[in-house]
Design a protein around this motif. Structure first.
Motif, PDB file in Angstrom:
ATOM      1  N   LYS A   1      -6.541  34.399 -58.734  1.00 29.96           N
ATOM      2  CA  LYS A   1      -7.944  33.817 -59.067  1.00 29.96           C
ATOM      3  C   LYS A   1      -8.247  35.266 -60.480  1.00 29.96           C
ATOM      4  O   LYS A   1      -8.936  35.172 -61.696  1.00 29.96           O
ATOM      5  CB  LYS A   1      -8.479  34.076 -58.375  1.00 29.96           C
ATOM      6  CG  LYS A   1      -8.485  32.202 -58.292  1.00 29.96           C
ATOM      7  CD  LYS A   1      -9.518  32.188 -56.711  1.00 29.96           C
ATOM      8  CE  LYS A   1     -10.774  32.354 -56.812  1.00 29.96           C
ATOM      9  NZ  LYS A   1     -11.866  31.966 -55.061  1.00 29.96           N
ATOM     10  N   THR A   2      -8.485  36.485 -59.779  1.00 31.54           N
ATOM     11  CA  THR A   2      -8.856  37.695 -61.038  1.00 31.54           C
ATOM     12  C   THR A   2      -7.924  37.693 -62.022  1.00 31.54           C
ATOM     13  O   THR A   2      -9.219  37.879 -63.049  1.00 31.54           O
ATOM     14  CB  THR A   2      -9.086  38.766 -59.695  1.00 31.54           C
ATOM     15  OG1 THR A   2      -8.894  38.664 -58.904  1.00 31.54           O
ATOM     16  CG2 THR A   2      -9.462  39.857 -60.873  1.00 31.54           C
ATOM     17  N   ILE A   3      -6.937  37.656 -61.993  1.00 39.32           N
ATOM     18  CA  ILE A   3      -5.783  37.714 -63.421  1.00 39.32           C
ATOM     19  C   ILE A   3      -6.143  36.063 -63.590  1.00 39.32           C
ATOM     20  O   ILE A   3      -6.161  36.573 -65.471  1.00 39.32           O
ATOM     21  CB  ILE A   3      -4.485  37.534 -63.261  1.00 39.32           C
ATOM     22  CG1 ILE A   3      -3.948  39.142 -62.100  1.00 39.32           C
ATOM     23  CG2 ILE A   3      -3.325  37.798 -64.137  1.00 39.32           C
ATOM     24  CD1 ILE A   3      -2.699  38.599 -61.399  1.00 39.32           C
ATOM     25  N   LEU A   4      -6.159  34.810 -63.671  1.00 38.86           N
ATOM     26  CA  LEU A   4      -6.409  34.153 -64.490  1.00 38.86           C
ATOM     27  C   LEU A   4      -8.098  34.268 -65.027  1.00 38.86           C
ATOM     28  O   LEU A   4      -7.929  33.598 -65.895  1.00 38.86           O
ATOM     29  CB  LEU A   4      -6.820  32.487 -63.512  1.00 38.86           C
ATOM     30  CG  LEU A   4      -5.255  31.994 -63.092  1.00 38.86           C
ATOM     31  CD1 LEU A   4      -5.486  31.020 -62.116  1.00 38.86           C
ATOM     32  CD2 LEU A   4      -4.903  31.693 -64.805  1.00 38.86           C
ATOM     33  N   GLN A   5      -8.627  34.943 -63.950  1.00 38.78           N
ATOM     34  CA  GLN A   5     -10.313  35.054 -65.332  1.00 38.78           C
ATOM     35  C   GLN A   5     -10.846  35.821 -66.134  1.00 38.78           C
ATOM     36  O   GLN A   5     -11.159  36.512 -66.800  1.00 38.78           O
ATOM     37  CB  GLN A   5     -11.347  35.020 -63.576  1.00 38.78           C
ATOM     38  CG  GLN A   5     -11.440  34.505 -62.760  1.00 38.78           C
ATOM     39  CD  GLN A   5     -12.852  34.356 -62.056  1.00 38.78           C
ATOM     40  OE1 GLN A   5     -14.198  34.001 -61.836  1.00 38.78           O
ATOM     41  NE2 GLN A   5     -12.021  35.271 -60.856  1.00 38.78           N
ATOM     42  N   ILE A   6      -9.609  36.472 -66.091  1.00 39.90           N
ATOM     43  CA  ILE A   6      -9.895  38.107 -67.193  1.00 39.90           C
ATOM     44  C   ILE A   6      -8.728  37.473 -68.924  1.00 39.90           C
ATOM     45  O   ILE A   6      -7.836  37.235 -68.593  1.00 39.90           O
ATOM     46  CB  ILE A   6      -9.017  39.238 -67.340  1.00 39.90           C
ATOM     47  CG1 ILE A   6      -9.694  39.712 -65.725  1.00 39.90           C
ATOM     48  CG2 ILE A   6      -8.635  40.387 -67.796  1.00 39.90           C
ATOM     49  CD1 ILE A   6      -8.739  40.591 -64.956  1.00 39.90           C
TER      50      ILE A   6
ATOM     51  N   GLU B   1       0.191  36.713 -67.320  1.00 40.37           N
ATOM     52  CA  GLU B   1       1.042  37.622 -66.687  1.00 40.37           C
ATOM     53  C   GLU B   1       1.637  36.736 -65.348  1.00 40.37           C
ATOM     54  O   GLU B   1       2.496  37.380 -64.686  1.00 40.37           O
ATOM     55  CB  GLU B   1       0.390  38.298 -66.178  1.00 40.37           C
ATOM     56  CG  GLU B   1      -0.275  39.418 -67.223  1.00 40.37           C
ATOM     57  CD  GLU B   1      -1.267  40.607 -66.348  1.00 40.37           C
ATOM     58  OE1 GLU B   1      -1.280  40.724 -65.474  1.00 40.37           O
ATOM     59  OE2 GLU B   1      -1.431  40.715 -67.453  1.00 40.37           O
ATOM     60  N   LEU B   2       1.079  35.884 -65.377  1.00 40.43           N
ATOM     61  CA  LEU B   2       1.565  34.783 -63.965  1.00 40.43           C
ATOM     62  C   LEU B   2       2.612  33.695 -64.991  1.00 40.43           C
ATOM     63  O   LEU B   2       2.488  33.313 -65.662  1.00 40.43           O
ATOM     64  CB  LEU B   2       0.403  33.525 -63.996  1.00 40.43           C
ATOM     65  CG  LEU B   2      -0.910  34.668 -62.761  1.00 40.43           C
ATOM     66  CD1 LEU B   2      -1.742  33.623 -62.148  1.00 40.43           C
ATOM     67  CD2 LEU B   2      -1.060  35.504 -61.631  1.00 40.43           C
ATOM     68  N   THR B   3       3.332  33.514 -63.539  1.00 40.58           N
ATOM     69  CA  THR B   3       5.174  32.573 -64.402  1.00 40.58           C
ATOM     70  C   THR B   3       4.301  31.614 -64.733  1.00 40.58           C
ATOM     71  O   THR B   3       3.757  30.635 -63.520  1.00 40.58           O
ATOM     72  CB  THR B   3       5.994  33.335 -63.771  1.00 40.58           C
ATOM     73  OG1 THR B   3       5.796  34.244 -62.870  1.00 40.58           O
ATOM     74  CG2 THR B   3       6.923  32.261 -63.916  1.00 40.58           C
ATOM     75  N   PRO B   4       4.738  30.328 -65.104  1.00 38.34           N
ATOM     76  CA  PRO B   4       4.141  28.863 -65.239  1.00 38.34           C
ATOM     77  C   PRO B   4       4.735  27.973 -63.823  1.00 38.34           C
ATOM     78  O   PRO B   4       5.815  28.397 -63.314  1.00 38.34           O
ATOM     79  CB  PRO B   4       4.842  28.522 -66.384  1.00 38.34           C
ATOM     80  CG  PRO B   4       5.251  29.487 -67.091  1.00 38.34           C
ATOM     81  CD  PRO B   4       5.500  30.750 -66.151  1.00 38.34           C
ATOM     82  N   ILE B   5       4.554  27.060 -63.226  1.00 36.82           N
ATOM     83  CA  ILE B   5       4.860  26.425 -62.095  1.00 36.82           C
ATOM     84  C   ILE B   5       5.904  25.692 -62.504  1.00 36.82           C
ATOM     85  O   ILE B   5       5.469  25.031 -64.029  1.00 36.82           O
ATOM     86  CB  ILE B   5       3.452  25.840 -61.573  1.00 36.82           C
ATOM     87  CG1 ILE B   5       3.174  24.613 -61.950  1.00 36.82           C
ATOM     88  CG2 ILE B   5       3.197  26.616 -60.619  1.00 36.82           C
ATOM     89  CD1 ILE B   5       2.234  23.766 -61.526  1.00 36.82           C
ATOM     90  N   ASP B   6       6.562  25.068 -61.717  1.00 37.67           N
ATOM     91  CA  ASP B   6       7.850  24.641 -62.086  1.00 37.67           C
ATOM     92  C   ASP B   6       7.659  22.463 -61.770  1.00 37.67           C
ATOM     93  O   ASP B   6       6.904  22.709 -60.782  1.00 37.67           O
ATOM     94  CB  ASP B   6       9.257  24.938 -61.449  1.00 37.67           C
ATOM     95  CG  ASP B   6       9.942  26.072 -61.957  1.00 37.67           C
ATOM     96  OD1 ASP B   6      10.248  26.337 -62.646  1.00 37.67           O
ATOM     97  OD2 ASP B   6      10.682  26.128 -61.346  1.00 37.67           O
ATOM     98  N   VAL B   7       7.461  21.503 -62.884  1.00 38.58           N
ATOM     99  CA  VAL B   7       6.834  20.681 -62.694  1.00 38.58           C
ATOM    100  C   VAL B   7       8.178  19.780 -62.915  1.00 38.58           C
ATOM    101  O   VAL B   7       8.425  19.784 -64.406  1.00 38.58           O
ATOM    102  CB  VAL B   7       5.849  20.266 -63.355  1.00 38.58           C
ATOM    103  CG1 VAL B   7       5.306  18.524 -63.435  1.00 38.58           C
ATOM    104  CG2 VAL B   7       4.299  21.669 -63.182  1.00 38.58           C
ATOM    105  N   HIS B   8       8.234  18.465 -61.253  1.00 43.58           N
ATOM    106  CA  HIS B   8       9.795  17.763 -62.553  1.00 43.58           C
ATOM    107  C   HIS B   8       9.180  16.750 -63.157  1.00 43.58           C
ATOM    108  O   HIS B   8       8.182  16.126 -62.454  1.00 43.58           O
ATOM    109  CB  HIS B   8      10.402  17.623 -60.608  1.00 43.58           C
ATOM    110  CG  HIS B   8      10.848  18.863 -60.162  1.00 43.58           C
ATOM    111  ND1 HIS B   8      12.300  19.040 -60.582  1.00 43.58           N
ATOM    112  CD2 HIS B   8      10.526  19.734 -59.658  1.00 43.58           C
ATOM    113  CE1 HIS B   8      12.424  20.383 -59.549  1.00 43.58           C
ATOM    114  NE2 HIS B   8      11.548  20.543 -58.736  1.00 43.58           N
ATOM    115  N   HIS B   9       9.551  16.141 -63.546  1.00 46.50           N
ATOM    116  CA  HIS B   9       9.199  14.826 -64.807  1.00 46.50           C
ATOM    117  C   HIS B   9       9.752  14.255 -64.925  1.00 46.50           C
ATOM    118  O   HIS B   9      11.468  14.142 -65.307  1.00 46.50           O
ATOM    119  CB  HIS B   9       9.155  15.376 -66.174  1.00 46.50           C
ATOM    120  CG  HIS B   9       8.841  14.233 -66.922  1.00 46.50           C
ATOM    121  ND1 HIS B   9       9.508  14.053 -68.426  1.00 46.50           N
ATOM    122  CD2 HIS B   9       7.824  13.248 -66.910  1.00 46.50           C
ATOM    123  CE1 HIS B   9       9.008  13.098 -68.513  1.00 46.50           C
ATOM    124  NE2 HIS B   9       8.304  12.475 -68.066  1.00 46.50           N
TER     125      HIS B   9
END
Length: 123
Positions: free
Chosen positions: A52-57, A63-71
């Protein structure tokens, strides 16, 4: 219904890869409301708070790896499933974000049925 997605123009090399998303290069901002998370998460609160701290800067989100989403496309409809990325998901959700950075992995309905068994919507 297809999602209106935006592809990241700049992708960073990351050290942590996923077995599904490693070969996928495109990263999208996927509406969180479209993603089904069928398996409950057990969270490490410290990890979530750090994310959350990283996302607010500004400019640190990538810097956060994207999540995998199965389509899954099934009978003319689009379905989206996420089985991992629980800490990134929780951090985005707790911050009230409408989208999450994700790699879309085209997945056959049978694979989701293998994961979910009798709970699969694809019968």
């Amino acid at each position: 219904m297809s999602l209106p997605l935006v592809v990241d123009e700049v992708l960073q090399e990351v050290d942590n890869f996923s077995i599904h998303g490693n070969a996928v290069k495109d990263v999208y901002d996927v509406p969180m409301s479209a993603i089904n998370r069928p398996i409950p998460s057990i969270l490490d609160r410290e990890k979530v708070e750090n994310m959350k701290t990283i996302l607010q800067i500004p400019d640190r989100e990538k810097e956060l790896t994207p999540i995998d989403v199965h389509h899954v496309q099934y009978q003319g409809k689009d379905y989206y499933f996420a089985f991992g990325g629980c800490h990134r998901w929780a951090a985005n959700k707790e911050l009230g974000r409408e989208t999450i950075r994700a790699k879309l992995i085209d997945t056959p309905p049978s694979m989701i049925s293998n994961y979910l068994g009798a709970s699969s919507p694809f019968k």
